[in-house]
Design an enzyme around this catalytic site. Structure first.
Site, short mmCIF file in Angstrom:
data_model
loop_
_atom_site.label_atom_id
_atom_site.label_comp_id
_atom_site.label_asym_id
_atom_site.label_seq_id
_atom_site.Cartn_x
_atom_site.Cartn_y
_atom_site.Cartn_z
N TYR A 141 0.75 -1.43 -0.01
CA TYR A 141 0.02 -0.16 -0.04
C TYR A 141 0.72 1.41 0.03
CZ TYR A 141 -4.48 -2.67 0.25
OH TYR A 141 -5.25 -3.43 -0.16
N GLU A 183 -8.66 -7.02 4.52
CA GLU A 183 -7.84 -8.19 4.05
C GLU A 183 -7.12 -9.00 5.09
OE1 GLU A 183 -5.55 -5.98 1.28
OE2 GLU A 183 -7.54 -5.23 0.21
N TYR A 254 -10.46 -17.63 -11.69
CA TYR A 254 -11.65 -18.33 -12.29
C TYR A 254 -12.35 -18.82 -11.19
CZ TYR A 254 -8.34 -18.40 -16.29
OH TYR A 254 -7.52 -18.07 -17.44
N GLY A 323 -22.66 -16.83 -21.55
CA GLY A 323 -21.21 -17.22 -21.83
C GLY A 323 -20.54 -18.16 -20.65
N VAL A 324 -19.27 -17.54 -20.52
CA VAL A 324 -18.60 -18.44 -19.39
C VAL A 324 -18.99 -18.05 -18.15
CG1 VAL A 324 -16.75 -16.75 -19.19
CG2 VAL A 324 -16.47 -19.24 -18.90
N GLY A 325 -20.18 -16.90 -17.99
CA GLY A 325 -20.56 -16.59 -16.78
C GLY A 325 -21.48 -17.64 -16.19
N LEU A 326 -21.67 -18.82 -16.71
CA LEU A 326 -22.33 -19.94 -16.30
C LEU A 326 -21.60 -20.78 -15.23
CD1 LEU A 326 -22.85 -23.16 -18.28
CD2 LEU A 326 -20.92 -21.79 -18.27
N THR A 327 -19.98 -20.27 -15.04
CA THR A 327 -19.36 -21.29 -14.10
C THR A 327 -19.75 -21.29 -12.90
OG1 THR A 327 -17.64 -19.70 -14.29
CG2 THR A 327 -17.18 -21.55 -15.72
N PRO A 328 -20.00 -20.02 -12.11
CA PRO A 328 -20.51 -19.99 -10.63
C PRO A 328 -21.56 -20.53 -10.60
CG PRO A 328 -20.32 -17.63 -11.79
CD PRO A 328 -19.66 -18.72 -12.67
N VAL A 445 -19.87 -9.73 -12.56
CA VAL A 445 -19.59 -9.31 -13.91
C VAL A 445 -18.37 -10.47 -14.66
CG1 VAL A 445 -18.66 -7.54 -15.68
CG2 VAL A 445 -20.28 -7.13 -13.76
#
Length: 451
Positions: A141, A183, A254, A323-328, A445
């Site tokens: 930081y 964090e 991912y 699209g690949v947004g189906l993975t979660p 997103v």
């Protein structure tokens, strides 16, 4: 003249700043349970002085106008002086300009809400989880702060007076404290979780399965033979790959595309092809597809992310992706159908270009066939030879919530959205227009950047 205008102007900011900040992909993440990790719990610094607050507000319009120029200069300056940080920051996002733009939006959203930090809770959580996944540490930081303040002066020149620098230094220190505290919470939780870890852990690819023309799944087990932690459906892991031509490690995030099982992690990766000069081929996704065979070793981070399924609810769930947004969504669906004694109604809505790029279609068909509480509607933008309506897909064209509202509007349902930003914006607006409360809509997103 510009300096005088900065100090005399009142605050006017674009309302999309907060939305943009929430979707920012800077470079860091932290352990689960973020809903319990409030960044107001133990602020190590006193609040900004009224004078500093007034200056920060007054600088927002001018800095917003020049924000991307400042942050582009900032990344170039920082990475030249601190080349070790190239192992943390996404090189592709630097090339396309998406990271400087995202950082500009984030910094100035913070400034615009400098006297109402509670408005940024969701954005801090989203960014903080990404930081933890990439291994951002407290010592990073001060480096960021030094280069950001220097970039303000170097880009905007005499317009940035010493009082402005002092105010931004104090504001940045406050923001850094917020993230460091958040964090640290996540790292502590990761280490305390059975099977958990911080930093990078070696995994072996034990199976590699093509799911479509573009998406391949990687099944990975820890090389050390140890156990794996439970994760929340919807969370992601970072994969770190050494890139010889750049002489650096490059991380990519991912989603885990299955329910937790304690034995392996699965990611389902889309191979990103070049789409003109502004969208080169994805370096890491192509390396995973072409150069990471079964038996190869790769490094993973602990699972992070706050886009997660509420597994304790009993109300209906609508999973909406493209699209690949189906993975979660696959992780969420797999969890829902594997829970014993669950009868939650589930509607799986998915849009893709055609059958060639429709991943996991057999798995989805099997779930719908075996689980009476699960239904689906699949959209193909283009129907090609061999695509079977009623089996592979249900509707042709683009997803239209209004046309299927009788199926979509379920009592007390939670709606989970994931996909490219334009898709997300359309579906979010459509759901709200149908009367769905925004607090019932959860989103992540995907896409629009090179992986």
């Amino acid at each position: 003249m510009l300096a005088r205008s900065i100090l005399s102007r009142r605050l006017h900011y674009h309302p999309n700043f907060i939305t943009r900040m929430a979707t920012v992909s800077v470079s860091s993440n932290l352990p689960a349970s973020s809903e319990n990790a409030s960044f107001h719990s133990s602020p190590p610094r006193p609040a900004l002085s009224p004078e500093h607050t007034a200056i920060i507000k007054a600088t927002v319009p001018v800095l917003a106008e020049h924000g991307t120029a400042v942050t582009t200069h900032f990344y170039k300056r920082m990475l030249e002086r601190n080349p070790e940080l190239r192992n943390i920051f996404n090189n592709a996002h630097q090339r396309t300009g998406s990271q400087p733009t995202a950082l500009a939006n984030a910094v100035f959203a913070y400034a615009a809400n400098i006297d109402n930090l509670g408005a940024l809770t969701a954005a801090v959580s989203r960014i903080g989880h990404k930081h933890a996944s990439l291994g951002v540490l407290p010592e990073h930081y001060p480096i960021v702060g030094e280069n950001l303040l220097a970039s303000l002066k170097e880009v905007l020149g005499d317009a940035i007076t010493q009082p402005i620098i002092d105010a931004w230094a104090a504001a940045y220190a406050q923001l850094a404290d917020i993230f460091i505290s958040f964090e640290a919470n996540l790292y502590e939780q990761a280490e305390a979780t059975p099977g958990g870890w911080t930093g990078w852990r070696k995994f072996k690819v034990v199976k590699k399965v093509p799911e479509s023309d573009e998406i391949t799944s990687f099944y990975m087990e820890p090389v050390d033979g140890g156990s794996l932690p439970p994760f929340k459906p919807g969370q992601f892991t970072s994969v770190r790959v050494f890139v010889p031509e750049l002489n650096v490690y490059q991380p990519r995030q991912y989603s885990l595309s299955h329910s937790p099982n304690g034995q392996y992690f699965r990611i389902s990766v889309k191979r990103e092809s070049a789409q003109g000069d502004d969208h080169p081929a994805g370096r890491i996704s192509n390396a995973l597809h072409a150069q990471t065979p079964q038996g190869a070793e790769i490094e993973l981070a602990y699972p992070y992310g706050d886009f997660t399924l509420d597994v304790n609810a009993s109300t209906p769930v609508v999973l909406i992706s493209a699209g690949v947004g189906l993975t979660p969504m696959l992780s969420m669906l797999d969890t829902l159908v594997s829970q014993s004694a669950t009868s939650r109604q589930v509607l799986f809505l998915y849009a893709t270009r055609s059958g060639r790029v429709h991943a996991m279609k057999d798995y989805l068909a099997k779930v719908v066939e075996q689980q009476p509480q699960v239904s689906k509607l699949v959209y193909y933008q283009n129907v090609e030879q061999g695509d079977r309506q009623g089996q592979d897909y249900d509707l042709k064209g683009y997803m239209d919530m209004a046309a299927i509202k009788d199926k979509v509007l379920l009592p007390d349902a939670d709606y989970y959205l994931c996909g490219p930003l334009p898709f997300m914006q359309i579906q979010q607006k459509s759901l709200e227009n149908l009367g769905v409360s925004p607090d019932r809509i959860h989103s992540e997103v995907f896409g629009s950047t090179t992986s």
